[in-house]
Design an enzyme around this catalytic site. Structure first.
Site, mmCIF file in Angstrom:
data_model
loop_
_atom_site.group_PDB
_atom_site.id
_atom_site.type_symbol
_atom_site.label_atom_id
_atom_site.label_comp_id
_atom_site.label_asym_id
_atom_site.label_seq_id
_atom_site.Cartn_x
_atom_site.Cartn_y
_atom_site.Cartn_z
ATOM 1 N N GLU A 293 0.888 -1.173 0.000
ATOM 2 C CA GLU A 293 0.000 0.000 0.000
ATOM 3 C C GLU A 293 0.913 1.207 0.000
ATOM 4 O OE1 GLU A 293 -1.459 3.335 1.371
ATOM 5 O OE2 GLU A 293 -1.545 2.180 3.225
ATOM 6 N N CYS A 327 -2.077 8.274 4.388
ATOM 7 C CA CYS A 327 -2.120 7.911 2.964
ATOM 8 C C CYS A 327 -3.470 8.282 2.362
ATOM 9 C CB CYS A 327 -1.879 6.415 2.798
ATOM 10 S SG CYS A 327 -0.332 5.837 3.486
#
Length: 541
Positions: A293, A327
């Site tokens: 990720e 994020c």
């Protein structure tokens, strides 16, 4: 030995404590914060059953008070990395052969310890070394990590329970073997829970793990290792070594028993690691699992029907909680002209009320960015914006690192939908807004989809269901986590499994069964009760 098909406790999401003024949890946490802030810690390497201190140490400095030293952590060398791999592989057979409910029990116990005696400790470490406020630490280091541990236990049960059908005279079985080798976990600074889960998810499936934490997260990493040890995790299952990335990568990616990478970090680094693994593919026993990720350029798009106050709150929270260092943080927004002035008024009002400072004052909404390197990068973007004719800073734009790495939450308005800060990841408290003509909805949706290489999170605000449906369809590949009338942050384990695609990663959805399936190698077993005794089939007669 007793036999049974065991059901683990049904998981539910951990309740977030309020930490209101005068509450017991606030008093306990702030006492722990003060104690850890005034003590000096020495963080070792964790290899096998040993805690190893080296002569090569680095200071741990709070981002909000970078001249203060919390302690030191040891850096490992090539021999330590090799030893960690050897210890993991030595522990592998016994760990992978341990009955699954025994493995699960360890992590369920860790969840209970975290909910109780470890809660204040891990929250305080996250506040101190990662500069998170009380609430951000609670939802991350305590609640989300507890959720990961409990829900993973339930997913293990589900994986092992799902079996193939069997026909007359045969019995088909499916077993999920751990990967053949070790898993390498590289973890970020911004979420303590993610760091622990990147190790725990492969381990609960019977794998052994070499863990490289970020230098800026190593304090809470130590608490995680202490937590797992107290919960009963055997020596060598998870080995933690802080070391330079190039050094540890040289050893790991040339090792024949490298079996998987569990990564959260930058897109650039992940692509380099993938390339390295590809170039070394003939060296490995099997094809390594690569789960990552990475970055995001997360968006908010408002329709002309949207409620201006709701849009503004989505921006204020989505862009600036934890200084935009999630994020999933919103960093670009598309606002229709008919509601822009109202949205702007609410945002400016919100930003004026933000308090900025150290986490030791729970009333501070904004704290420091993680490091000088991050501070310098973000401030360079702000300086660039100030020189451009097609962008204007309407709030914030100030920064100061004399005591801590503090950057004011910054709102940029641009007339250029392809402006630099509309497409590049900044990873800081900078939100860029493009105001579009209210009738250009479809055109703007296509703009959102095509502007950035990332596809992690995004949000649409509207009260028009036709517009919501259209946005959901047009932007189906623009975000792995898509939000309707909500900020694009705050994914909850078991509710919104997290991950994105395109430049944002492999979308293997942490917090779901999908992620755990990546850490096993299935084997089908067919048993025939009455085997054939003649090769000839009836059609041959």
């Amino acid at each position: 030995m007793s036999n049974g098909v065991y059901n683990v406790p049904t998981p539910s999401n951990e309740a977030v404590k309020s930490y209101k003024k005068g509450s017991p949890e606030r008093e306990e946490l702030m006492k722990m914060y003060d104690l850890m802030n005034t003590s000096k810690i020495n963080i070792p390497l964790y290899i096998g059953g040993e805690e190893i201190e080296t002569n090569n140490k680095k200071d741990i400095n709070p981002p909000h008070d970078h001249k203060h030293v919390l302690g030191q952590f040891s850096l490992g060398d090539k021999k330590h990395i090799e030893s960690a791999i050897e210890n993991g592989l030595a522990a592998k057979e016994k760990w992978s052969n341990l009955h699954w409910q025994q493995r699960v029990a360890i992590f369920l116990k860790a969840a209970e310890l975290l909910a109780g005696p470890y809660r204040a400790k891990i929250n305080a470490a996250t506040m101190l070394a990662q500069s998170k406020n009380v609430f951000q630490a609670e939802i991350d280091a305590a609640c989300e990590l507890i959720d990961f541990l409990k829900f993973n236990a339930a997913y293990v049960t589900q994986i092992y329970s799902e079996q193939p059908i069997s026909d007359n005279g045969i019995w088909n079985r499916l077993e999920h073997r751990p990967l053949e080798g070790f898993v390498f976990a590289i973890t970020p600074f911004n979420f303590t829970s993610i760091c622990a889960n990147l190790c725990a998810a492969p381990a609960i499936m019977g794998n052994v793990v070499l863990w490289k934490p970020a230098a800026t997260q190593v304090y809470s990493a130590k608490i995680i290792m202490d937590l797992f040890k107290e919960a009963g995790l055997p020596d060598g299952v998870i080995n933690m070594v802080a070391a330079p990335g190039a050094l540890i990568g040289e050893v790991v990616f040339n090792h024949k028993d490298f079996a998987g990478l569990h990564f959260t970090g930058s897109t650039k680094v992940f692509r380099e690691l993938w390339k390295t693994i590809g170039n070394n593919i003939a060296k490995y026993r099997s094809y390594p699992r690569i789960v990552g990720e990475t970055g995001g350029k997360d968006f908010i798009i408002a329709h002309k029907s949207a409620n201006a106050k709701e849009v503004a709150t989505g921006i204020s929270r989505g862009a600036f909680e934890y200084q935009g260092q999630k994020c999933s943080a919103a960093s670009r927004a598309y606002i229709p002209s008919n509601i822009w002035e109202e949205v702007k008024g609410h945002i400016l009002h919100d930003l004026k009320s933000f308090k900025i400072g150290s986490p030791e004052d729970p009333s501070n909404f904004i704290n420091a960015v993680i490091s000088e390197q991050s501070f310098d990068k973000i401030s360079e973007y702000i300086d660039f914006i100030k020189t451009q004719k097609d962008a204007e800073i309407i709030a914030g734009g100030k920064y100061d690192k004399s005591k801590g790495y503090f950057i004011d939450p910054t709102i940029v308005v641009t007339t250029n939908p392809n402006f630099k800060t509309m497409s590049e990841e900044i990873f800081g408290p900078v939100m860029t807004i493009y105001v579009y003509e209210k009738e250009k909805w479809e055109e703007t949706l296509k703009l959102v989809d095509s502007t950035s290489e990332y596809a992690l999170t995004g949000a649409v605000f509207s009260i028009d269901r036709y517009a919501i449906e259209q946005a959901t369809k047009v932007l189906e590949n623009a975000a792995g986590n898509f939000y309707i009338n909500d900020k694009p942050t705050g994914a909850v384990v078991g509710q919104q499994p997290f991950g994105g695609s395109r430049g944002s990663g492999t979308n293997d959805k942490a917090g779901s069964i999908l992620n755990l399936l990546r850490w096993v190698s299935p084997r089908t077993i067919k048993e025939t009760f009455c085997p054939a005794k003649d090769y000839r089939y009836p059609f041959l007669d």
